[in-house]
Design a protein around this motif. Structure first.
Motif, PDB file in Angstrom:
ATOM      1  N   HIS A 175     -37.136   9.489 -19.170  1.00 34.36           N
ATOM      2  CA  HIS A 175     -36.553   8.345 -18.037  1.00 34.36           C
ATOM      3  C   HIS A 175     -36.669   8.265 -16.624  1.00 34.36           C
ATOM      4  O   HIS A 175     -36.080   7.491 -15.630  1.00 34.36           O
ATOM      5  CB  HIS A 175     -35.760   8.971 -17.922  1.00 34.36           C
ATOM      6  N   VAL A 176     -37.657   9.334 -15.898  1.00 33.12           N
ATOM      7  CA  VAL A 176     -37.826   9.750 -14.783  1.00 33.12           C
ATOM      8  C   VAL A 176     -39.195  10.578 -14.425  1.00 33.12           C
ATOM      9  O   VAL A 176     -39.256  11.271 -15.506  1.00 33.12           O
ATOM     10  CB  VAL A 176     -36.834  10.266 -13.642  1.00 33.12           C
ATOM     11  N   GLU A 177     -39.770  10.073 -13.191  1.00 34.32           N
ATOM     12  CA  GLU A 177     -41.313  10.801 -13.165  1.00 34.32           C
ATOM     13  C   GLU A 177     -40.865  12.844 -13.379  1.00 34.32           C
ATOM     14  O   GLU A 177     -42.020  12.770 -13.668  1.00 34.32           O
ATOM     15  CB  GLU A 177     -42.243  10.323 -11.626  1.00 34.32           C
ATOM     16  N   ASN A 178     -39.975  13.057 -11.999  1.00 32.88           N
ATOM     17  CA  ASN A 178     -40.346  14.018 -11.534  1.00 32.88           C
ATOM     18  C   ASN A 178     -38.224  15.002 -11.167  1.00 32.88           C
ATOM     19  O   ASN A 178     -37.897  13.429 -11.564  1.00 32.88           O
ATOM     20  CB  ASN A 178     -41.314  14.293 -10.578  1.00 32.88           C
ATOM     21  N   PHE A 179     -38.124  15.737 -10.975  1.00 26.69           N
ATOM     22  CA  PHE A 179     -36.935  16.573 -11.229  1.00 26.69           C
ATOM     23  C   PHE A 179     -36.577  16.026  -9.267  1.00 26.69           C
ATOM     24  O   PHE A 179     -35.694  15.054  -9.195  1.00 26.69           O
ATOM     25  CB  PHE A 179     -37.296  18.057 -11.079  1.00 26.69           C
ATOM     26  N   ALA A 180     -37.415  16.387  -8.151  1.00 25.78           N
ATOM     27  CA  ALA A 180     -37.042  15.517  -7.092  1.00 25.78           C
ATOM     28  C   ALA A 180     -37.003  13.912  -7.243  1.00 25.78           C
ATOM     29  O   ALA A 180     -35.431  14.256  -6.479  1.00 25.78           O
ATOM     30  CB  ALA A 180     -38.560  16.270  -6.164  1.00 25.78           C
ATOM     31  N   GLU A 181     -37.820  13.274  -8.062  1.00 27.73           N
ATOM     32  CA  GLU A 181     -37.141  11.896  -7.725  1.00 27.73           C
ATOM     33  C   GLU A 181     -35.928  11.743  -8.030  1.00 27.73           C
ATOM     34  O   GLU A 181     -34.968  11.615  -7.815  1.00 27.73           O
ATOM     35  CB  GLU A 181     -38.265  11.058  -7.760  1.00 27.73           C
ATOM     36  N   ALA A 182     -35.651  12.636  -9.572  1.00 26.34           N
ATOM     37  CA  ALA A 182     -34.333  12.101 -10.432  1.00 26.34           C
ATOM     38  C   ALA A 182     -33.593  12.881  -9.445  1.00 26.34           C
ATOM     39  O   ALA A 182     -32.362  12.253  -9.299  1.00 26.34           O
ATOM     40  CB  ALA A 182     -34.207  12.889 -11.100  1.00 26.34           C
ATOM     41  N   ARG A 184     -32.750  12.890  -6.070  1.00 29.28           N
ATOM     42  CA  ARG A 184     -32.198  12.095  -4.662  1.00 29.28           C
ATOM     43  C   ARG A 184     -31.852  11.076  -5.760  1.00 29.28           C
ATOM     44  O   ARG A 184     -31.180  10.359  -5.040  1.00 29.28           O
ATOM     45  CB  ARG A 184     -33.480  11.921  -4.934  1.00 29.28           C
ATOM     46  N   ASP A 185     -32.073  10.244  -7.043  1.00 26.51           N
ATOM     47  CA  ASP A 185     -31.497   9.335  -7.847  1.00 26.51           C
ATOM     48  C   ASP A 185     -30.511   9.599  -8.060  1.00 26.51           C
ATOM     49  O   ASP A 185     -29.324   9.084  -7.768  1.00 26.51           O
ATOM     50  CB  ASP A 185     -32.130   9.182  -9.035  1.00 26.51           C
ATOM     51  N   CYS A 186     -29.885  10.715  -8.083  1.00 29.94           N
ATOM     52  CA  CYS A 186     -28.191  10.989  -8.737  1.00 29.94           C
ATOM     53  C   CYS A 186     -27.577  11.590  -7.306  1.00 29.94           C
ATOM     54  O   CYS A 186     -26.153  10.491  -7.370  1.00 29.94           O
ATOM     55  CB  CYS A 186     -28.177  12.691  -8.965  1.00 29.94           C
ATOM     56  N   VAL A 187     -27.716  11.691  -6.230  1.00 29.56           N
ATOM     57  CA  VAL A 187     -27.195  11.241  -5.649  1.00 29.56           C
ATOM     58  C   VAL A 187     -27.161   9.558  -4.899  1.00 29.56           C
ATOM     59  O   VAL A 187     -25.993   9.410  -4.558  1.00 29.56           O
ATOM     60  CB  VAL A 187     -28.079  11.662  -4.169  1.00 29.56           C
ATOM     61  N   ARG A 188     -27.980   9.258  -5.014  1.00 26.47           N
ATOM     62  CA  ARG A 188     -27.807   7.649  -4.591  1.00 26.47           C
ATOM     63  C   ARG A 188     -26.848   6.384  -6.107  1.00 26.47           C
ATOM     64  O   ARG A 188     -26.210   5.671  -5.527  1.00 26.47           O
ATOM     65  CB  ARG A 188     -28.631   6.587  -4.985  1.00 26.47           C
ATOM     66  N   GLN A 189     -26.638   6.959  -7.184  1.00 24.99           N
ATOM     67  CA  GLN A 189     -25.856   6.395  -7.758  1.00 24.99           C
ATOM     68  C   GLN A 189     -24.406   7.633  -8.134  1.00 24.99           C
ATOM     69  O   GLN A 189     -23.763   7.394  -9.162  1.00 24.99           O
ATOM     70  CB  GLN A 189     -26.525   7.556  -9.907  1.00 24.99           C
ATOM     71  N   ALA A 211     -29.326  18.296  -2.062  1.00 25.76           N
ATOM     72  CA  ALA A 211     -28.064  17.672  -1.444  1.00 25.76           C
ATOM     73  C   ALA A 211     -26.767  18.714  -2.250  1.00 25.76           C
ATOM     74  O   ALA A 211     -25.562  18.151  -1.848  1.00 25.76           O
ATOM     75  CB  ALA A 211     -28.673  17.302  -3.786  1.00 25.76           C
ATOM     76  N   ALA A 212     -27.022  20.061  -2.582  1.00 23.76           N
ATOM     77  CA  ALA A 212     -25.747  20.955  -2.096  1.00 23.76           C
ATOM     78  C   ALA A 212     -25.027  20.650  -0.846  1.00 23.76           C
ATOM     79  O   ALA A 212     -24.254  21.020  -0.794  1.00 23.76           O
ATOM     80  CB  ALA A 212     -25.995  22.152  -2.543  1.00 23.76           C
ATOM     81  N   SER A 213     -26.304  20.836   0.178  1.00 23.82           N
ATOM     82  CA  SER A 213     -25.781  20.945   1.815  1.00 23.82           C
ATOM     83  C   SER A 213     -25.152  19.180   2.070  1.00 23.82           C
ATOM     84  O   SER A 213     -24.543  19.354   2.878  1.00 23.82           O
ATOM     85  CB  SER A 213     -27.620  20.932   2.537  1.00 23.82           C
ATOM     86  N   THR A 214     -25.561  18.316   1.495  1.00 20.81           N
ATOM     87  CA  THR A 214     -24.748  17.063   1.206  1.00 20.81           C
ATOM     88  C   THR A 214     -22.975  17.127   0.818  1.00 20.81           C
ATOM     89  O   THR A 214     -22.266  15.531   0.529  1.00 20.81           O
ATOM     90  CB  THR A 214     -25.588  16.311   1.226  1.00 20.81           C
ATOM     91  N   GLY A 215     -23.022  17.807  -0.095  1.00 15.47           N
ATOM     92  CA  GLY A 215     -21.046  17.656  -0.320  1.00 15.47           C
ATOM     93  C   GLY A 215     -21.570  17.925  -1.925  1.00 15.47           C
ATOM     94  O   GLY A 215     -20.162  17.225  -2.664  1.00 15.47           O
TER      95      GLY A 215
END
Length: 338
Positions: A175-182, A184-189, A211-215
């Motif tokens: 569903h996605v290329e790599n962990f880091a991209e996924a 970042r997608d979670c934050v946008r979702q 991601a943890a540092s942004t709440g």
């Protein structure tokens, strides 16, 4: 414990109960949940499964391994098909068919883990390979309210299928290329809870930490030898610029191992230790790795048992002998404490 070579009927029963399986065209070896190993010639159904997977996955390349999940005989397996000196084989690990229960399946107490999951920040579940850390993390996620937590998982592969439609599950390579991209997608979702199946490289470590540092509430697994070592391993993976970000955004640390006795007559026993990252613990982390032994007093203040105390508890209750728990009684690879 080895059951040795058995007949086809016994081997088929052992395969149906198998947790870790090594499958080749002619030979199969299976180890069950209790640690008992059985081996023999590959039964017809499993031979057909191997040949179909070989035809689909190898496709002429003798150097490239394949990682995937698949179903067989009512079970789900995580598979790695790879070539070796003995030829092609599939290393298979049985995946849970339901969300594991912390109490009933893992003999763990949610009340001990729950504090490590509250609020925002990064919670790391650690252990060595086969320690059950991913299973414990999955069981902990199963204790959360999926609607309130807005959960997304990033996995390689998807191990536990959560029944709630509100949980987004994505598999690397599918569903996605790599962990880091996924991540970042979670934050946008607009996901508030992000679950990462494993942190094993710097890019994933940095993305999970940011991601943890942004709440966000972030859960992940990582390889480590004890609860103190979790910080050392994570610190080695992140960008050095984020050292203080790590100290300030860690929320909880959980380390575990499962002791198996090779017989169905004895239940596997969990050995674990944990740390709630409070103000005092953060101050210790900010002082660097040389200050980590000071965390022992924080664990004591929090009334959190270390691996030695858990292991000795099993011994005192006659669930295990000192010899069987010796590795944990001697606090393996523990940073020297003052």
């Amino acid at each position: 414990m080895n059951a040795g070579v058995v007949d086809e009927q016994q081997l088929t029963r052992a395969l149906n109960a198998g947790r870790n399986i090594l499958l080749t065209d002619d030979y199969v070896e299976t180890t069950d949940y209790h640690g008992a190993t059985t081996f023999g010639r590959t039964p017809p159904v499993w031979k057909d499964f191997f040949q179909r997977n070989y035809a689909e996955k190898v496709r002429g390349s003798v150097l490239k391994s394949s990682h995937y999940t698949t179903d067989l005989l009512g079970n789900r397996f995580r598979c790695c098909m790879a070539n070796s000196q003995k030829g092609w084989g599939i290393s298979m690990r049985a995946l849970p068919l339901k969300i594991p229960s912390l109490r009933d399946d893992l003999q763990l107490d949610w009340n001990i883990i729950r504090e490590l999951t509250e609020g925002s920040g990064l919670t790391l579940f650690a252990g060595r390979m086969g320690s059950g850390k991913s299973t414990t993390m999955a069981a902990s996620i199963g204790c959360l309210d999926p609607r309130a937590s807005q959960i997304a998982t990033v996995e390689d592969p998807i191990e536990v299928i959560y029944p709630s439609h509100s949980i987004i599950q994505r598999e690397i390579g599918t569903h996605v290329e790599n962990f880091a991209e996924a991540i970042r997608d979670c934050v946008r979702q607009s996901r508030t809870t992000i679950v990462v199946s494993e942190i094993r490289d710097s890019e994933t470590a940095n993305a999970a930490l940011l991601a943890a540092s942004t709440g966000h509430s972030v859960f992940a697994t990582i390889h480590a030898d004890n609860v103190f070592d979790i910080y050392t391993r994570m610190s080695a993976l992140i960008d050095p610029r984020y050292e203080r970000v790590l100290a300030r955004n860690l929320r909880g640390l959980w380390w575990q191992h499962v002791v198996r006795f090779g017989t169905a007559d004895r239940k596997p026993l969990p050995v674990y230790e944990s740390l709630l990252v409070d103000y005092e613990a953060r101050n210790i982390f900010e002082k660097g790795t040389t200050a980590l032994p000071m965390l022992a007093s924080v664990m004591e203040r929090q009334k959190r048992k270390n691996m030695t105390e858990i292991a000795m508890g099993h011994v005192s209750q006659r669930r295990a002998t000192r010899e069987e728990m010796a590795e944990f009684i001697h606090r393996r690879n523990r940073i020297a404490e003052d």
